[in-house]
Design an enzyme around this catalytic site. Structure first.
Site, PDB file in Angstrom:
ATOM      1  N   HIS A  50       0.600  -1.010  -0.240  1.00  0.00           N
ATOM      2  CA  HIS A  50       0.250   0.199   0.124  1.00  0.00           C
ATOM      3  C   HIS A  50       1.196   1.306   0.208  1.00  0.00           C
ATOM      4  O   HIS A  50       1.762   1.429   1.262  1.00  0.00           O
ATOM      5  CB  HIS A  50      -1.411  -0.263   1.561  1.00  0.00           C
ATOM      6  CG  HIS A  50      -2.016  -0.488   1.538  1.00  0.00           C
ATOM      7  ND1 HIS A  50      -3.383  -0.813   1.933  1.00  0.00           N
ATOM      8  CD2 HIS A  50      -2.509  -1.986   0.500  1.00  0.00           C
ATOM      9  CE1 HIS A  50      -4.081  -1.362   1.436  1.00  0.00           C
ATOM     10  NE2 HIS A  50      -3.401  -2.575   0.644  1.00  0.00           N
ATOM     11  N   TYR A  53      -9.314   5.167   7.269  1.00  0.00           N
ATOM     12  CA  TYR A  53      -9.510   6.011   8.691  1.00  0.00           C
ATOM     13  C   TYR A  53     -10.471   6.839   9.058  1.00  0.00           C
ATOM     14  O   TYR A  53     -10.458   7.343   8.245  1.00  0.00           O
ATOM     15  CB  TYR A  53      -8.313   5.831   9.537  1.00  0.00           C
ATOM     16  CG  TYR A  53      -7.282   4.670   9.992  1.00  0.00           C
ATOM     17  CD1 TYR A  53      -6.359   4.600  11.136  1.00  0.00           C
ATOM     18  CD2 TYR A  53      -6.473   5.526   8.473  1.00  0.00           C
ATOM     19  CE1 TYR A  53      -5.945   3.367  11.197  1.00  0.00           C
ATOM     20  CE2 TYR A  53      -5.975   4.132   8.933  1.00  0.00           C
ATOM     21  CZ  TYR A  53      -5.646   3.020   9.880  1.00  0.00           C
ATOM     22  OH  TYR A  53      -4.621   1.955  10.100  1.00  0.00           O
ATOM     23  N   PRO A  60      -4.552   0.533  18.486  1.00  0.00           N
ATOM     24  CA  PRO A  60      -4.382  -0.140  17.294  1.00  0.00           C
ATOM     25  C   PRO A  60      -4.579   0.969  16.466  1.00  0.00           C
ATOM     26  O   PRO A  60      -4.409   0.488  14.988  1.00  0.00           O
ATOM     27  CB  PRO A  60      -5.512  -1.213  17.463  1.00  0.00           C
ATOM     28  CG  PRO A  60      -6.519  -1.088  17.974  1.00  0.00           C
ATOM     29  CD  PRO A  60      -5.503  -0.331  18.940  1.00  0.00           C
ATOM     30  N   LYS A  96       1.066  -0.434  15.425  1.00  0.00           N
ATOM     31  CA  LYS A  96       2.173  -0.674  15.723  1.00  0.00           C
ATOM     32  C   LYS A  96       2.479  -1.492  15.985  1.00  0.00           C
ATOM     33  O   LYS A  96       3.640  -2.069  16.646  1.00  0.00           O
ATOM     34  CB  LYS A  96       2.343   0.619  16.319  1.00  0.00           C
ATOM     35  CG  LYS A  96       2.947   2.153  15.623  1.00  0.00           C
ATOM     36  CD  LYS A  96       4.521   2.137  14.580  1.00  0.00           C
ATOM     37  CE  LYS A  96       4.452   2.945  13.842  1.00  0.00           C
ATOM     38  NZ  LYS A  96       3.718   2.993  12.708  1.00  0.00           N
ATOM     39  N   TYR A 111       3.478   6.710  10.320  1.00  0.00           N
ATOM     40  CA  TYR A 111       2.782   5.177   9.576  1.00  0.00           C
ATOM     41  C   TYR A 111       3.890   4.063   9.302  1.00  0.00           C
ATOM     42  O   TYR A 111       3.496   2.878   9.089  1.00  0.00           O
ATOM     43  CB  TYR A 111       1.969   5.933   8.776  1.00  0.00           C
ATOM     44  CG  TYR A 111       0.937   4.714   8.671  1.00  0.00           C
ATOM     45  CD1 TYR A 111      -0.324   4.951   9.737  1.00  0.00           C
ATOM     46  CD2 TYR A 111       0.758   3.556   7.804  1.00  0.00           C
ATOM     47  CE1 TYR A 111      -1.229   3.624   9.035  1.00  0.00           C
ATOM     48  CE2 TYR A 111      -0.013   3.072   7.251  1.00  0.00           C
ATOM     49  CZ  TYR A 111      -1.113   2.370   7.885  1.00  0.00           C
ATOM     50  OH  TYR A 111      -2.053   1.621   7.972  1.00  0.00           O
TER      51      TYR A 111
END
Length: 395
Positions: A72, A201, A293, A297, A386
């Site tokens: 991704h 998200y 979550p 991580k 990220y």
């Protein structure tokens, strides 16, 4: 029995550490209290940082991940009806993440250990480290009604938050840091195509949403729910209906629903203990730290711990660099706290805290969303965290 490194726990961190040490010619024994089927039945995260991907490749267990995993290059953030794509690859100079389920990582590592013929004991009860502050630590465990002893040089506690490793450290040695969040995540796994080719998200007044995936035919969705909610109160129809209500209309229209393969509620917490070592016992992964979550991580921080401990132990055995053992905890914790900060930040940014938040906090939350999603510097900050910060070099 004798081994050089005894590893408690056959989750991904214990198996990865064992695989890397085995490749380096260092003997290990893994002791796990559960059965292999139980270990593989755990449904966990599926987003791997670049550093974790590279470590799995170094361990020689990446063939299926590279063939089946989904690279991704970005994720989508939805806030207040605004969709903002986070271009990870552009913002970080080419770094990406890999979507590949933790269960599959564990399966690959289990198969590699079996092929290597390296010893692993499943369904061991009453596992206990001894003399961890001395020069000759050892493990005891029971199996098939008999007690066994394993003499070793070092013990790696990879047995999770509820494991025996951390509990074996004497009182007063560890300092504990914790933050409990006033909500949980209700997760549903289904054999349906993902609603979007990249993760979504989303912040919504009804609560946070994450649209994730394990493959092109298996989806994982999460809803923010109150801590008192129960899984049995969420039949599939209610879950899918609430998910659609929290997504933009164009996304909800594309949603393919289906029967749940698994459904569970996980409370959110941040937890760290310091130091991550005592004598010849080293804590790895969830045994030392838990993250919400939201920042993806958990597994990645465990892999970070493995990276440091593995490289230090290789130098100990090959070069006699026992001075490096004391560096494990400081090095691991520097990265752990950065991962904790990012996970806390993403949780604060995207969740609805309801009555647990006053007007000032709501204004600060709104200002953060406006800045981070509307600024190139803000997007870069999220992106570089990220995809994962680089590992320090063990020298």
């Amino acid at each position: 029995m004798k081994t050089q490194v005894a590893i408690i726990g056959a989750g991904p961190s214990g198996l990865l550490l064992g695989q890397l040490l085995h490749k380096a010619g260092i003997d290990t024994l893994i002791v796990e209290r559960q059965t292999p089927d139980y270990v593989l039945g755990r449904i966990r995260a599926g987003v791997l940082e670049q550093g974790t991907v590279d470590l799995l490749r170094e361990a020689g267990v990446s063939a299926r991940m590279d063939a089946e995993g989904l690279v991704h290059e970005g994720v989508e953030l939805l806030v207040g009806g605004r969709r903002q794509r986070l271009d990870l690859k552009r913002l970080t100079g080419g770094k990406t993440v890999m979507v590949y389920g933790q269960t599959e990582v564990t399966r690959d590592l289990m198969q590699a250990r079996e092929l290597n013929g390296a010893p692993i004991i499943y369904a061991a009860s009453n596992v206990q480290p001894h003399d961890i502050a001395g020069e000759r630590p050892y493990l005891t465990y029971e199996k098939d009604g008999q007690q066994h002893r394993v003499d070793c040089d070092y013990i790696a506690g990879c047995d999770g938050f509820h494991g025996v490793a951390r509990q074996s450290i004497p009182p007063g040695v560890l300092k504990e840091y914790e933050r409990i969040y006033p909500f949980g995540w209700l997760g549903l796994l289904a054999d349906t195509p993902p609603v979007n080719h990249e993760l979504i998200y989303a912040h919504h007044e009804r609560g946070f949403v994450l649209c994730s995936q394990r493959s092109q035919t298996r989806s994982r969705y999460y809803l923010q729910v109150a801590l008192e909610e129960r899984v049995e109160d969420w039949p599939d129809a209610r879950f899918w209906g609430e998910l659609k209500a929290r997504l933009p209309a164009d996304v909800a229209e594309r949603l393919v629903t289906g029967p749940a393969l698994e459904k569970s509620i996980a409370p959110l917490r941040s937890h760290v203990v310091e130091p991550m070592q005592h004598g010849r016992l080293f804590l790895v992964g969830d045994a030392a730290h838990i993250v919400p979550p939201t920042g993806a991580k958990g597994l990645n921080l465990a892999a970070s711990d493995v990276n440091y401990l593995y490289r230090i132990l290789v130098k100990v055995y090959r070069e006699g660099r026992t001075d490096l053992l004391a560096q494990y905890s400081p090095m691991a914790l520097r990265r752990v706290w950065k991962g904790e900060r990012f996970s806390w930040f993403m949780t604060q940014l995207l969740h609805d805290f309801g009555e647990h938040q006053d007007d000032w906090d709501r204004k600060m939350q709104a200002a953060d969303r406006e800045y981070y999603l509307g600024s190139e510097a803000g997007l870069l900050n999220i992106a570089e965290n990220y995809v994962g910060l680089p590992f320090e070099e063990v020298a």
